[in-house]
Design a protein around this motif. Structure first.
Motif, PDB file in Angstrom:
ATOM      1  N   UNK A   1     -10.105  -6.264   5.202  1.00 24.87           N
ATOM      2  CA  UNK A   1     -10.801  -5.618   4.080  1.00 24.87           C
ATOM      3  C   UNK A   1     -10.107  -5.920   2.759  1.00 24.87           C
ATOM      4  N   UNK A   2     -10.868  -5.927   1.689  1.00 24.75           N
ATOM      5  CA  UNK A   2     -10.326  -6.206   0.367  1.00 24.75           C
ATOM      6  C   UNK A   2      -9.388  -5.076  -0.050  1.00 24.75           C
ATOM      7  N   UNK A   3      -8.178  -5.426  -0.595  1.00 22.29           N
ATOM      8  CA  UNK A   3      -7.229  -4.376  -1.001  1.00 22.29           C
ATOM      9  C   UNK A   3      -7.838  -3.428  -2.027  1.00 22.29           C
ATOM     10  N   UNK A   4      -7.509  -2.141  -1.890  1.00 21.22           N
ATOM     11  CA  UNK A   4      -7.971  -1.127  -2.824  1.00 21.22           C
ATOM     12  C   UNK A   4      -6.832  -0.730  -3.757  1.00 21.22           C
ATOM     13  N   UNK A   5      -7.155  -0.064  -4.837  1.00 22.74           N
ATOM     14  CA  UNK A   5      -6.150   0.485  -5.746  1.00 22.74           C
ATOM     15  C   UNK A   5      -6.488   1.940  -6.027  1.00 22.74           C
ATOM     16  N   UNK A   6      -5.493   2.799  -5.854  1.00 23.44           N
ATOM     17  CA  UNK A   6      -5.647   4.229  -6.114  1.00 23.44           C
ATOM     18  C   UNK A   6      -4.247   4.827  -6.248  1.00 23.44           C
ATOM     19  N   UNK A   7      -4.084   5.952  -6.927  1.00 25.81           N
ATOM     20  CA  UNK A   7      -2.753   6.549  -7.099  1.00 25.81           C
ATOM     21  C   UNK A   7      -2.116   6.883  -5.744  1.00 25.81           C
ATOM     22  N   UNK A   8      -0.827   6.557  -5.613  1.00 23.70           N
ATOM     23  CA  UNK A   8      -0.118   6.850  -4.370  1.00 23.70           C
ATOM     24  C   UNK A   8       1.361   7.057  -4.662  1.00 23.70           C
ATOM     25  N   UNK A   9       1.996   7.843  -3.811  1.00 25.50           N
ATOM     26  CA  UNK A   9       3.438   8.075  -3.882  1.00 25.50           C
ATOM     27  C   UNK A   9       4.077   7.365  -2.691  1.00 25.50           C
ATOM     28  N   UNK A  10       4.897   6.336  -2.917  1.00 24.25           N
ATOM     29  CA  UNK A  10       5.489   5.604  -1.786  1.00 24.25           C
ATOM     30  C   UNK A  10       6.397   6.471  -0.918  1.00 24.25           C
ATOM     31  N   UNK A  11       6.781   7.648  -1.412  1.00 23.04           N
ATOM     32  CA  UNK A  11       7.605   8.545  -0.609  1.00 23.04           C
ATOM     33  C   UNK A  11       6.794   9.348   0.405  1.00 23.04           C
ATOM     34  N   UNK A  12       5.482   9.460   0.188  1.00 24.89           N
ATOM     35  CA  UNK A  12       4.671  10.306   1.062  1.00 24.89           C
ATOM     36  C   UNK A  12       3.432   9.613   1.609  1.00 24.89           C
TER      37      UNK A  12
ATOM     38  N   UNK B   1       9.524  -2.278  -6.064  1.00 21.22           N
ATOM     39  CA  UNK B   1       9.539  -3.744  -6.168  1.00 21.22           C
ATOM     40  C   UNK B   1      10.515  -4.371  -5.189  1.00 21.22           C
ATOM     41  N   UNK B   2      11.449  -3.568  -4.653  1.00 20.92           N
ATOM     42  CA  UNK B   2      12.419  -4.103  -3.694  1.00 20.92           C
ATOM     43  C   UNK B   2      11.831  -4.278  -2.297  1.00 20.92           C
ATOM     44  N   UNK B   3      10.602  -3.834  -2.071  1.00 18.65           N
ATOM     45  CA  UNK B   3       9.980  -3.976  -0.747  1.00 18.65           C
ATOM     46  C   UNK B   3       9.932  -5.444  -0.350  1.00 18.65           C
ATOM     47  N   UNK B   4      10.492  -5.750   0.794  1.00 17.87           N
ATOM     48  CA  UNK B   4      10.587  -7.153   1.241  1.00 17.87           C
ATOM     49  C   UNK B   4       9.194  -7.749   1.407  1.00 17.87           C
TER      50      UNK B   4
ATOM     51  N   UNK C   1       5.724  -0.814   8.195  1.00 14.95           N
ATOM     52  CA  UNK C   1       6.803  -0.395   9.107  1.00 14.95           C
ATOM     53  C   UNK C   1       8.138  -0.346   8.377  1.00 14.95           C
ATOM     54  N   UNK C   2       8.395  -1.306   7.484  1.00 14.53           N
ATOM     55  CA  UNK C   2       9.657  -1.307   6.731  1.00 14.53           C
ATOM     56  C   UNK C   2       9.751  -0.085   5.814  1.00 14.53           C
ATOM     57  N   UNK C   3       8.622   0.316   5.224  1.00 13.17           N
ATOM     58  CA  UNK C   3       8.631   1.518   4.375  1.00 13.17           C
ATOM     59  C   UNK C   3       8.962   2.743   5.208  1.00 13.17           C
ATOM     60  N   UNK C   4       8.350   2.852   6.389  1.00 13.81           N
ATOM     61  CA  UNK C   4       8.630   3.992   7.271  1.00 13.81           C
ATOM     62  C   UNK C   4      10.102   4.002   7.697  1.00 13.81           C
ATOM     63  N   UNK C   5      10.655   2.837   8.018  1.00 15.04           N
ATOM     64  CA  UNK C   5      12.067   2.761   8.422  1.00 15.04           C
ATOM     65  C   UNK C   5      12.972   3.175   7.262  1.00 15.04           C
ATOM     66  N   UNK C   6      12.631   2.720   6.051  1.00 19.74           N
ATOM     67  CA  UNK C   6      13.425   3.066   4.872  1.00 19.74           C
ATOM     68  C   UNK C   6      13.414   4.573   4.636  1.00 19.74           C
ATOM     69  N   UNK C   7      12.241   5.189   4.748  1.00 18.59           N
ATOM     70  CA  UNK C   7      12.150   6.636   4.553  1.00 18.59           C
ATOM     71  C   UNK C   7      12.848   7.394   5.671  1.00 18.59           C
ATOM     72  N   UNK C   8      12.785   6.858   6.907  1.00 20.30           N
ATOM     73  CA  UNK C   8      13.437   7.528   8.039  1.00 20.30           C
ATOM     74  C   UNK C   8      14.955   7.534   7.888  1.00 20.30           C
ATOM     75  N   UNK C   9      15.497   6.529   7.204  1.00 21.34           N
ATOM     76  CA  UNK C   9      16.949   6.477   6.981  1.00 21.34           C
ATOM     77  C   UNK C   9      17.376   7.317   5.783  1.00 21.34           C
ATOM     78  N   UNK C  10      16.440   8.028   5.185  1.00 28.08           N
ATOM     79  CA  UNK C  10      16.771   8.869   4.026  1.00 28.08           C
ATOM     80  C   UNK C  10      16.542   8.187   2.696  1.00 28.08           C
ATOM     81  N   UNK C  11      15.942   6.976   2.704  1.00 31.45           N
ATOM     82  CA  UNK C  11      15.683   6.263   1.467  1.00 31.45           C
ATOM     83  C   UNK C  11      14.610   6.961   0.632  1.00 31.45           C
ATOM     84  N   UNK C  12      14.778   6.947  -0.686  1.00 25.48           N
ATOM     85  CA  UNK C  12      13.844   7.597  -1.603  1.00 25.48           C
ATOM     86  C   UNK C  12      13.514   6.633  -2.742  1.00 25.48           C
ATOM     87  N   UNK C  13      12.245   6.550  -3.078  1.00 23.85           N
ATOM     88  CA  UNK C  13      11.817   5.798  -4.253  1.00 23.85           C
ATOM     89  C   UNK C  13      11.858   6.755  -5.449  1.00 23.85           C
ATOM     90  N   UNK C  14      12.859   6.601  -6.300  1.00 22.72           N
ATOM     91  CA  UNK C  14      13.045   7.531  -7.413  1.00 22.72           C
ATOM     92  C   UNK C  14      12.316   7.075  -8.681  1.00 22.72           C
TER      93      UNK C  14
END
Length: 291
Positions: free
Chosen positions: A61-72, A108-111, A89-102
């Motif tokens: 499907x074509x990518x959509x754009x809408x407001x989002x919080x990468x922490x939630x 932009x650091x997302x691999x 999956x990398x975002x979930x792993x980052x959040x599971x390790x206690x990582x926060x997008x402040x």
């Protein structure tokens, strides 16, 4: 062998020869090709069927754009934004390790995230204030553990100023900031920290850059004799440049690339041809840089 026997023998040989010729014609290459034709046609039909099969496979499907919080944001939302499953999956792993997008730039650091994708998503990134350090909330819950002296009481609950008084934004500490109506410990800490990150305020309007700050509080602030700390853009590294709130990763990279290709900058106008430095960005950043 008498004459009759020879005639019989020759007749038998002739019959055998005719039989051999007839057999050869029935197994000729032309006949074999005719027999093989249906198989070839069948294979051709198989290929046509295969083409139709692959054409029927649904595309992404074509990518959509809408407001989002990468922490939630959940996986469904992240996939709708056009991210790959392994990036989710990398975002979930980052959040599971206690990582926060402040801040937005942290995303932009997302691999695997390209410049094009980040610029498409950046205007829609919303970082909730819930992910600020918990220390900013100290004093909001219960500050009644102060001493009985009037001095200690005034420190916990500073008296608010009236509409004829003002607070000098660049020299006030958090205690002074809390004297402004509508400003408690939480917003006082945010105003003070943002001023530190900027290197000093040059305009009261910069308070609008602090999310959810009560707009009616601005009228109590003034800026006098602004002398902000300035960054030497010809000496700092990419990582040092991007620490300033007005310089994101791509702008810092543009500065470093310019220095590498053309030498030191003499003015921010040297970057005016870069798409990352439109006139409004150059104007906002000018008080905070030196060469």
């Amino acid at each position: 062998m008498n004459h009759n026997d020879r005639r019989i023998a020759f007749a038998a040989l002739g019959v055998a020869l005719l039989a051999s010729i007839a057999l050869w014609f029935t197994t000729s290459p032309d006949a074999a090709q005719q027999d093989a034709a249906p198989s070839v046609a069948h294979r051709g039909q198989g290929r046509r069927s295969a083409v139709v099969h692959y054409a029927d496979i649904p595309t992404r499907p074509k990518p959509e754009t809408f407001p989002f919080d990468p922490n939630t944001a959940d996986s469904t939302q992240l996939l709708r934004l056009g991210l790959q499953p392994w990036q989710v999956r990398n975002i979930y792993k980052y959040r599971a390790r206690g990582g926060i997008y402040r801040k937005k730039e942290d995303f932009a650091r997302l691999y695997g995230l390209t410049v094009k994708d980040y610029r498409r998503l950046e205007p829609y990134i919303r970082i909730s204030s819930d992910y600020l350090p918990a220390s900013t909330l100290l004093g909001d819950k219960d500050t009644r553990t102060y001493e009985t002296s009037e001095t200690r009481s005034n420190e916990a609950y500073p008296r608010k100023i009236d509409s004829t008084q003002h607070i000098v934004l660049n020299t006030a500490d958090t205690t002074e900031l809390r004297k402004v109506p509508g400003i408690g410990p939480y917003y006082a800490a945010r105003i003070y920290r943002y001023g530190q990150r900027l290197g000093g305020y040059v305009s009261v309007d910069q308070l609008d850059e602090i999310d959810d700050l009560p707009p009616e509080a601005k009228k109590y602030f003034v800026v006098r004799d602004a002398h902000p700390q300035q960054l030497n853009v010809n000496l700092l590294t990419l990582q040092q440049l991007r620490k300033h709130p007005y310089i994101n990763f791509y702008q810092a990279k543009a500065i470093v690339d310019y220095r590498r290709l053309h030498g030191n900058l003499k003015s921010l106008q040297d970057l005016r041809l870069s798409k990352d430095f439109p006139p409004e960005v150059i104007e906002r950043l000018t008080p905070y840089v030196t060469f």
